[in-house]
Motif scaffolding. Structure first.
Motif, PDB file in Angstrom:
ATOM      1  N   VAL A  16      -7.638  -5.137  -6.383  1.00 19.53           N
ATOM      2  CA  VAL A  16      -7.070  -5.527  -5.084  1.00 19.53           C
ATOM      3  C   VAL A  16      -7.929  -6.605  -4.435  1.00 19.53           C
ATOM      4  CG1 VAL A  16      -6.457  -4.690  -2.777  1.00 19.53           C
ATOM      5  CG2 VAL A  16      -6.041  -3.246  -4.789  1.00 19.53           C
ATOM      6  N   ILE A  71      -0.460  -0.637  -4.671  1.00 12.60           N
ATOM      7  CA  ILE A  71      -1.366   0.506  -4.672  1.00 12.60           C
ATOM      8  C   ILE A  71      -0.548   1.792  -4.574  1.00 12.60           C
ATOM      9  CG2 ILE A  71      -3.201   1.701  -3.421  1.00 12.60           C
ATOM     10  CD1 ILE A  71      -4.203  -0.943  -2.406  1.00 12.60           C
ATOM     11  N   ILE A 127       0.847  -1.193   0.000  1.00 12.99           N
ATOM     12  CA  ILE A 127       0.000   0.000   0.000  1.00 12.99           C
ATOM     13  C   ILE A 127       0.882   1.242   0.000  1.00 12.99           C
ATOM     14  CG2 ILE A 127      -1.787   1.263   1.256  1.00 12.99           C
ATOM     15  CD1 ILE A 127      -2.519  -1.474   2.563  1.00 12.99           C
ATOM     16  N   THR A 178      -6.802   3.922  -3.080  1.00 12.54           N
ATOM     17  CA  THR A 178      -6.479   3.912  -1.651  1.00 12.54           C
ATOM     18  C   THR A 178      -7.388   2.895  -0.965  1.00 12.54           C
ATOM     19  OG1 THR A 178      -8.108   5.535  -0.873  1.00 12.54           O
ATOM     20  CG2 THR A 178      -6.050   6.407  -1.800  1.00 12.54           C
ATOM     21  N   VAL A 209      -2.009  -0.267  -9.096  1.00 16.12           N
ATOM     22  CA  VAL A 209      -3.402   0.136  -8.909  1.00 16.12           C
ATOM     23  C   VAL A 209      -3.417   1.564  -8.387  1.00 16.12           C
ATOM     24  CG1 VAL A 209      -5.559  -0.326  -7.680  1.00 16.12           C
ATOM     25  CG2 VAL A 209      -4.111  -2.234  -8.430  1.00 16.12           C
ATOM     26  N   THR A 256      -8.277   1.422 -12.912  1.00 12.57           N
ATOM     27  CA  THR A 256      -7.853   2.604 -12.143  1.00 12.57           C
ATOM     28  C   THR A 256      -6.750   3.399 -12.843  1.00 12.57           C
ATOM     29  OG1 THR A 256      -6.248   1.285 -10.879  1.00 12.57           O
ATOM     30  CG2 THR A 256      -8.472   1.503  -9.960  1.00 12.57           C
TER      31      THR A 256
END
Length: 304
Positions: free
Chosen positions: A173, A111, A79, A161, A158, A138
């Motif tokens: 995700v 991400i 992330i 959030t 990606v 995305t």
């Protein structure tokens, strides 16, 4: 007979203050009605700032991050990957005449909501031994495939959030869950909703899966038993530095992509239900003022 002029209704200070209020109100209204454009400008500014700071930041945390990232295996989610500076810390093997090869990782989802960081991320991912794709949902304006090699594990970028929690996870995700490991490095200082992100992490991990993290946080008190041996007790005025974090955070946030100096991320992780084990270490840096302003927590939480 001398004529006395009528007194001014307002002093120049009052007029200047009123002008600032009007300008501030206009700027606030413009920002609210043009959020996408304002966010785009903020992302661009942060990308330039991060390009200048990321190498120094990576050097500061590498000592503590490397042992954690070496535990990554199987199906992995990261992330807020940024430029992907930490990808070379993953398990690798390398012959003398070959490029590094990622070991033990079958799939990697990355991400990163700031599209201005993606180009450098693609470059670093390829150097680290990944084939790179963009999530078309995305990242619709990106090339369908950044790099391709069927023998390498795939890293998919990606743009999104986890601020919406378990009910608003980007489709790509969610489709690749559950994950064996979720990695987060110096990210939760700037998310809009810390608890929502942690809830999403638990939702995405498989039972027994690991959340591996390193974050800068607000100072804890002298009774904190998680502080590592680098710190000499009594060598810092912890109360004073904590107050300075609170004072500077409102100024720091708009300049650094919503970064908070004063978040108790470690405390929130420890207090959260749903973990079978939590291991946290605190590092209080004393080498320079920035290190003193930004102590680190790092460790692992295992999903029940």
């Amino acid at each position: 007979m001398e004529t006395i002029g009528a007194p001014s209704l307002f002093s120049w200070r009052q007029m200047a203050f009123a002008g600032l209020l009007i300008a501030g109100g206009w700027a606030f209204g413009y920002a609210r009605s043009h959020r996408a454009q304002v966010q785009n400008v903020q992302d661009w500014v942060f990308s330039k700032l991060w390009s200048a700071m990321s190498e120094q930041s990576a050097e500061r945390v590498e000592e503590f991050r490397k042992p954690l990232w070496l535990q990554a295996h199987g199906n992995v989610l990261e992330i807020g990957i940024g430029h992907g500076e930490g990808l070379m810390l993953l398990p690798h093997s390398q012959a003398d005449d070959e490029a590094p090869k990622v070991q033990g990782i079958a799939n990697y989802v990355a991400i990163e909501p700031n599209a201005f960081l993606h180009a450098k991320l693609v470059e670093n991912a390829a150097k680290a031994g990944f084939t790179v794709n963009y999530d078309p949902e995305t990242c619709p304006d990106a090339a369908p495939s950044a790099t391709t090699d069927a023998e390498l594990p795939t890293l998919t970028i990606v743009n999104g959030t986890l601020d919406g929690g378990p009910d608003a996870i980007p489709a790509h995700v969610l489709e690749h869950a559950p994950y064996d490991c979720i990695l987060v490095s110096m990210v939760f200082c700037s998310v809009n909703d810390l608890r929502a992100n942690l809830q999403a992490i638990q939702h995405l991990l498989k039972p027994g899966g690991k959340y591996l993290f390193i974050e800068h946080v607000r100072h804890t008190d002298t009774a904190d038993t998680t502080v590592n041996a680098h710190y000499v007790p009594g060598s810092m005025n912890l109360f004073g530095w904590k107050m300075l974090q609170n004072i500077l955070t409102p100024i720091w946030k708009p300049l650094t992509g919503n970064c908070h100096m004063n978040r108790d991320t470690g405390g929130v992780i420890r207090a959260m239900d749903g973990w079978s084990k939590v291991e946290i270490t605190t590092h209080r840096g004393v080498e320079n003022p920035l290190a003193k302003l930004m102590p680190l927590v790092y460790g692992m939480a295992v999903k029940q």
